[in-house]
Scaffold this motif. Structure first.
Motif, PDB file in Angstrom:
ATOM      1  N   MET A  55       7.394 -40.280 -32.236  1.00  0.00           N
ATOM      2  CA  MET A  55       6.809 -40.049 -30.917  1.00  0.00           C
ATOM      3  C   MET A  55       5.326 -39.721 -31.002  1.00  0.00           C
ATOM      4  O   MET A  55       4.542 -40.130 -30.151  1.00  0.00           O
ATOM      5  N   LEU A  56       4.938 -38.976 -32.044  1.00  0.00           N
ATOM      6  CA  LEU A  56       3.523 -38.674 -32.218  1.00  0.00           C
ATOM      7  C   LEU A  56       2.710 -39.962 -32.326  1.00  0.00           C
ATOM      8  O   LEU A  56       1.656 -40.121 -31.705  1.00  0.00           O
ATOM      9  N   ILE A  57       3.221 -40.912 -33.109  1.00  0.00           N
ATOM     10  CA  ILE A  57       2.499 -42.165 -33.334  1.00  0.00           C
ATOM     11  C   ILE A  57       2.546 -43.057 -32.093  1.00  0.00           C
ATOM     12  O   ILE A  57       1.508 -43.534 -31.611  1.00  0.00           O
ATOM     13  N   VAL A  58       3.732 -43.297 -31.571  1.00  0.00           N
ATOM     14  CA  VAL A  58       3.905 -44.228 -30.447  1.00  0.00           C
ATOM     15  C   VAL A  58       3.135 -43.762 -29.215  1.00  0.00           C
ATOM     16  O   VAL A  58       2.380 -44.525 -28.602  1.00  0.00           O
ATOM     17  N   VAL A  59       3.323 -42.491 -28.845  1.00  0.00           N
ATOM     18  CA  VAL A  59       2.641 -41.980 -27.654  1.00  0.00           C
ATOM     19  C   VAL A  59       1.139 -41.876 -27.906  1.00  0.00           C
ATOM     20  O   VAL A  59       0.334 -42.082 -26.999  1.00  0.00           O
ATOM     21  N   GLY A  60       0.751 -41.614 -29.150  1.00  0.00           N
ATOM     22  CA  GLY A  60      -0.675 -41.603 -29.483  1.00  0.00           C
ATOM     23  C   GLY A  60      -1.319 -42.950 -29.207  1.00  0.00           C
ATOM     24  O   GLY A  60      -2.414 -43.031 -28.633  1.00  0.00           O
ATOM     25  N   VAL A  61      -0.633 -44.017 -29.602  1.00  0.00           N
ATOM     26  CA  VAL A  61      -1.152 -45.369 -29.348  1.00  0.00           C
ATOM     27  C   VAL A  61      -1.227 -45.637 -27.844  1.00  0.00           C
ATOM     28  O   VAL A  61      -2.209 -46.207 -27.348  1.00  0.00           O
ATOM     29  N   ILE A  62      -0.205 -45.199 -27.113  1.00  0.00           N
ATOM     30  CA  ILE A  62      -0.191 -45.389 -25.655  1.00  0.00           C
ATOM     31  C   ILE A  62      -1.367 -44.652 -25.006  1.00  0.00           C
ATOM     32  O   ILE A  62      -2.050 -45.194 -24.130  1.00  0.00           O
ATOM     33  N   ILE A  63      -1.609 -43.403 -25.441  1.00  0.00           N
ATOM     34  CA  ILE A  63      -2.741 -42.641 -24.900  1.00  0.00           C
ATOM     35  C   ILE A  63      -4.044 -43.371 -25.194  1.00  0.00           C
ATOM     36  O   ILE A  63      -4.944 -43.449 -24.349  1.00  0.00           O
ATOM     37  N   ILE A 120      -4.557 -46.613 -25.618  1.00  0.00           N
ATOM     38  CA  ILE A 120      -4.688 -47.793 -24.762  1.00  0.00           C
ATOM     39  C   ILE A 120      -5.087 -47.385 -23.347  1.00  0.00           C
ATOM     40  O   ILE A 120      -5.972 -47.988 -22.729  1.00  0.00           O
ATOM     41  N   ALA A 121      -4.436 -46.323 -22.836  1.00  0.00           N
ATOM     42  CA  ALA A 121      -4.754 -45.838 -21.485  1.00  0.00           C
ATOM     43  C   ALA A 121      -6.201 -45.351 -21.418  1.00  0.00           C
ATOM     44  O   ALA A 121      -6.912 -45.600 -20.434  1.00  0.00           O
ATOM     45  N   ASP A 122      -6.646 -44.679 -22.458  1.00  0.00           N
ATOM     46  CA  ASP A 122      -8.014 -44.159 -22.502  1.00  0.00           C
ATOM     47  C   ASP A 122      -9.033 -45.301 -22.507  1.00  0.00           C
ATOM     48  O   ASP A 122     -10.038 -45.239 -21.788  1.00  0.00           O
ATOM     49  N   ARG A 123      -8.784 -46.335 -23.304  1.00  0.00           N
ATOM     50  CA  ARG A 123      -9.702 -47.483 -23.360  1.00  0.00           C
ATOM     51  C   ARG A 123      -9.751 -48.201 -22.013  1.00  0.00           C
ATOM     52  O   ARG A 123     -10.824 -48.636 -21.565  1.00  0.00           O
TER      53      ARG A 123
END
Length: 291
Positions: free
Chosen positions: A122-130, A132-135
């Protein structure tokens, strides 16, 4: 639980509750790396009352205004058009998903979901999602060579549909490693909200859920007698003081800065955690509590 453990865990709770890094994951990891017993879901829920008290004080003017307008809207139809009254109803609507899932998945939250392999993933997956949302938010805010900047939504644009989506994002944080603020803020960014607006609603939305969860666990703890009350209360006070400082800093940070430092931190921590578990240096399961 010793007083020293409660001091460290209280600091960890306060430092990480409002950052998009998952406080429940960091409490679990702090105990695992230190060789301590898993503080457990009850300790997490009770100490979160401290951090939510920090939210209540920091946003006291907003909360007071919302509660006043919402109360008037119960008896005055005209008052229901007030934005603050609508915010009150939207916080209630957004709290439904985590309330339903929190009760339904209680056994999983206190058991299987605390597996470190799930936390790391979850740390990795949600980190990637954050990330993408930030970009995506950054592109809208700054535009580009071939496109103009796009205006993003504020809380005045929030409706029932978006409120429920925010609520579903918040419910994902029942799994350690997700992060309540990370999930809700990134969900808001994907829906086109300003960073500050998404964070503000995220913090307001957490109040009913965290206070209800903490009260529920408090009741169970009083009946079961399985909580070390002195250290737990001490950790809650530490979490409150630290959490207040973090809110003040974070609200200023997100108005001008990128979430990418948090993204890289999450991904690196998740990878390291998986490597340690696979190497047998760290058990994926919680140490059994002595009660």
């Amino acid at each position: 639980m010793s007083w020293f453990e409660s001091l460290i865990l209280g600091l960890v709770q306060g430092l990480t509750e409002f950052l998009p890094v998952s406080s429940s994951a960091h409490l679990r990891l702090t105990a695992a790396f230190s060789g301590w017993e898993d503080p457990g879901a009850a300790f997490t829920a009770i100490t979160q009352i401290g951090t939510e008290a920090a939210v209540l004080i920091y946003f006291r003017k907003d909360i007071g205004r919302i509660l006043s307008a919402w109360s008037r809207s119960l008896f005055d139809k005209a008052a229901r058009k007030d934005h603050d009254a609508q915010m009150g109803w939207l916080v209630i609507v957004g709290s439904i998903p985590i309330g339903v899932l929190g009760v339904t998945l209680k056994d999983q939250i206190e058991g299987p979901f605390r597996d470190l392999r799930i936390t790391a993933t979850m740390l990795i997956v949600v980190g990637v999602i954050i990330g993408i949302a930030d970009r995506r938010a950054a592109r809208d805010e700054t535009g580009g060579k071939h496109r103009a900047a796009r205006p993003r939504k504020g809380l005045q644009d929030l409706g029932v549909r978006d409120g429920l989506i925010f609520g579903l994002c918040q419910a994902c944080a029942l799994i350690p490693g997700v992060s309540r603020s990370g999930a809700t803020i990134s969900g808001g960014l994907f829906m086109g909200y300003q960073r500050e607006a998404a964070a503000r609603y995220s913090f307001l939305l957490a109040i009913p859920a965290v206070l209800a969860s903490g009260t529920f666990e408090l009741k169970d703890a009083l009946e079961g007698g399985h909580v070390s009350w002195g250290p737990t209360v001490f950790a809650t006070i530490i979490a409150f003081a630290t959490g207040y400082a973090v809110i003040a800093w974070f609200m200023k940070f997100i108005s001008t800065k990128s979430f990418m430092p948090f993204v890289w931190y999450r991904v690196i921590l998740g990878v390291v955690l998986i490597a340690l578990v696979m190497a047998g240096a760290l058990s994926p399961h919680a140490a059994e509590s002595a009660g």
